[in-house]
Every structure is written in structure tokens, then in C-alpha cells.
Design an enzyme around this catalytic site. Structure first.
Site, PDB file in Angstrom:
ATOM      1  NE  ARG A  78      -2.193  -2.718  -0.800  1.00 11.36           N
ATOM      2  CZ  ARG A  78      -0.957  -3.066  -1.414  1.00 11.36           C
ATOM      3  NH1 ARG A  78      -1.017  -3.711  -2.435  1.00 11.36           N
ATOM      4  NH2 ARG A  78       0.164  -2.447  -0.882  1.00 11.36           N
ATOM      5  CG  ASP A 135      -4.327   3.375  -4.103  1.00  8.30           C
ATOM      6  OD1 ASP A 135      -3.174   3.047  -4.679  1.00  8.30           O
ATOM      7  OD2 ASP A 135      -4.767   2.758  -3.099  1.00  8.30           O
ATOM      8  CG  ASN A 188      -5.527   4.878   4.051  1.00  5.36           C
ATOM      9  OD1 ASN A 188      -5.452   4.324   5.240  1.00  5.36           O
ATOM     10  ND2 ASN A 188      -5.324   4.257   2.915  1.00  5.36           N
ATOM     11  CB  THR A 242      -3.316  -4.219   5.524  1.00  5.42           C
ATOM     12  OG1 THR A 242      -1.891  -3.634   5.900  1.00  5.42           O
ATOM     13  CG2 THR A 242      -4.200  -3.347   6.118  1.00  5.42           C
ATOM     14  CG  ASP A 285       2.006   9.478  -7.227  1.00  4.27           C
ATOM     15  OD1 ASP A 285       2.189   9.950  -6.027  1.00  4.27           O
ATOM     16  OD2 ASP A 285       2.982   9.246  -7.950  1.00  4.27           O
ATOM     17  CE1 TYR A 332       4.656   3.505   7.590  1.00  6.58           C
ATOM     18  CE2 TYR A 332       4.814   3.151  10.178  1.00  6.58           C
ATOM     19  CZ  TYR A 332       4.270   3.059   9.010  1.00  6.58           C
ATOM     20  OH  TYR A 332       2.873   2.833   8.948  1.00  6.58           O
ATOM     21  CE  LYS A 375       2.617   6.266   8.564  1.00  7.53           C
ATOM     22  NZ  LYS A 375       1.483   6.733   7.570  1.00  7.53           N
TER      23      LYS A 375
END
Ligand SMILES: NC(=O)c1ccc[n+]([C@@H]2O[C@H](COP(=O)([O-])OP(=O)(O)OC[C@H]3O[C@@H](n4cnc5c(N)ncnc54)[C@H](O)[C@@H]3O)[C@@H](O)[C@H]2O)c1
Length: 241
Positions: free
Chosen positions: A17, A38, A88, A188, A61, A153, A157
């Protein structure tokens, strides 16, 4: 339409997705065979069913080394090899540092950092067997700065950019390019429309997932054959305020 990926094979994580889905659709439109990995089995199978025999779904996973081995084996047995990896898959959560727990921090680092690390390790032999390849890691603008309550997060990153550079320098002799894409705010499930106010961009809107997928696909392609070990920011010009 261009056929930049005729004869090429890709694994796209988090491909069921969001931005990942658009990466899968774009690669497929341009002739690529794709393994969609996914943990969303229903969405992943539906996407593969929609795109025909050159796209297959597998449960991957990204934190699981055995799943990675299976995904690479699937790419090789079904499509004959592997040329492209798009790391991704990602998760996002907000928490102030003072309220953060090591367990919750680890969950974010596991998916967003250890996942791409395991993926890069898993694909190296298959890419070397093809005399090269391209790996694209999806970082974030939060990997160049941070925002309140974005500690876990942001750490993941930023670190992904370090992994990207290390992999690029180690794998260049094998003709495997490794780059990072740093999107700003994308529309998204991870970042619903209301979140746009958190990151106002020069263009004053969120990205459509196709717009950032296009940047990922460019780096995966031979059009980016001399782009290696770098960050490509796609944020609509947020520094413009
Ligand atoms: N949405 C944004 O504003 C934004 C901005 C910058 C960067 N990003 C990054 O873009 C990437 C895609 O995010 P998105 O916006 O499409 O969000 P999304 O939540 O729609 O998609 C993320 C995908 O990753 C998958 N995933 C989560 N954990 C997984 C695991 N352990 N193994 C395999 N797959 C897993 C999810 O099931 C989902 O399909 C992420 O890495 C995200 O951090 C998003």
C-alpha cells in the site's frame, strides 16, 4: 511509455500500500518483474493479482532474516535473478523522548533500520551474480532534522542514511549502487491529510505517493547509473518555508 526495466527483477518492501504500492505499479508498468514483500497479506495479494504474472506477493517481515532469504529465493526461482531492492517498509510513531521506552524505540529501529540492513545483506549474492544492481532506501526528511515527538522515527531515518553510505562504498566494487530518498510529507495512511500542517512545504501541499515513487524508481533505473551513495530529497521545497 518507456520500458526501462525490461528483464529486470525487483523486491519492494512495504509494497502492499501507500508509496510502496506506487513503486510496485510504476516498476511493473515499465517492464520490471516484482516481488512485493509486506506483512499485509490481503492487500499484497490483491495488488499482485491486479498486475499479472510478473508481480508476486510474499510475506516478508523485514525484521525476519528467514523471510529475507525466502524472498530472494522466490525472486531467483520465479524470475531468474535479482537486480533491484527498494527498502520502503517503515513504521511511524510519535512519542516525546522523556516518555519513550527502549522497547518501543526498538520496534521502530527494528523495522526502519535493521530491516534495510538485513535486506542489503540478503540481496548481495544475488546482485553480484547479475554483475550489479541498485538498492534504494526510503529515509525521510526527518532523517535530516527532527520534529517534536519524532525521536525514534528520526533516529531510524538518520541512521538509514549512514547505512546507505556505508553500503554504497562497500558495494561499489560490485557495481551495486545504493542511494536514499528523503520524502517530505506524503499523502498515505502514515500521514493523513491533516498532518500537512506539521510540515508546510514550499509547494504548500502533501506529495501524491506517485510523485515520490517516481524518484525512487529513477534511482533504481539505469537513468541514475552515475548516482551513488547520495540522498535525494523530495519534499516540495520545505526549506523555502
Ligand atoms: N507518509 C509520509 O509522509 C512519509 C514521509 C517520509 C518518509 N516516509 C517513508 O515512506 C515509506 C512508506 O511509507 P508510507 O507513507 O507509504 O506508509 P504506509 O504505512 O502506507 O506504508 C508502509 C508499509 O510498510 C509495511 N510494513 C510495516 N512494517 C513492516 C514490516 N515489519 N515488514 C514489512 N513491511 C512492513 C506496511 O504494512 C505498509 O504496507 C516508509 O519508510 C516511511 O517511513 C513516509
Amino acid at each position: 511509455m518507456r520500458n526501462r526495466f525490461e528483464g529486470r527483477v525487483a523486491i519492494v518492501t512495504g509494497g502492499a500500500r501507500g508509496q510502496g504500492e506506487q513503486i510496485v505499479r510504476t516498476l511493473s508498468r515499465e517492464g520490471c518483474s516484482v516481488v512485493v514483500g509486506d506483512v499485509l497479506d490481503d492487500e499484497g495479494k490483491a495488488l499482485a493479482g491486479d498486475l499479472g504474472k510478473s508481480v508476486v506477493y510474499t510475506r516478508l517481515d523485514v525484521t525476519d532474516q528467514a523471510d529475507w532469504a525466502d524472498a530472494v529465493a522466490l525472486a531467483t526461482s520465479t524470475f531468474g535473478g535479482l537486480d533491484i531492492l527498494v527498502n520502503n517498509a517503515g513504521i511511524y510513531r510519535r512519542q516525546l523522548l522523556e516518555d519513550e521506552t527502549v522497547a518501543d524505540l526498538d520496534k521502530v529501529l527494528d523495522v526502519n533500520l535493521h530491516g534495510p540492513f538485513l535486506g542489503i545483506q540478503a540481496v548481495i549474492p544475488a546482485m553480484r551474480a547479475r554483475n550489479g544492481g541498485s538498492i534504494v532506501n526510503v529515509s525521510s526528511l526527518a532523517g535530516t532534522t527532527s520534529y517534536p515527538a519524532h525521536g525514534a522515527y528520526s533516529m531510524s531515518k538518520w541512521a538509514l542514511r549512514g547505512l546507505t553510505r556505508t553500503a554504497a562504498i562497500e558495494l561499489a566494487p560490485s557495481n551495486i549502487r545504493v542511494n536514499a530518498v528523503l520524502p517530505g510529507n506524503i499523502r498515505t495512511s502514515m500521514s493523513p491529510t491533516t498532518a500537512a500542517a506539521d510540515a508546510p512545504t514550499g509547494l504548500k501541499r502533501q506529495a501524491d505517493p506517485q510523485e515520490t515513487a517516481n524518484v525512487v524508481v529513477f534511482l533504481a533505473s539505469d537513468d541514475a547509473s552515475f548516482v551513488n551513495g547520495t540522498d535525494v530529497i523530495a519534499d516540495g521545497g520545505s526549506v523555502l518555508g
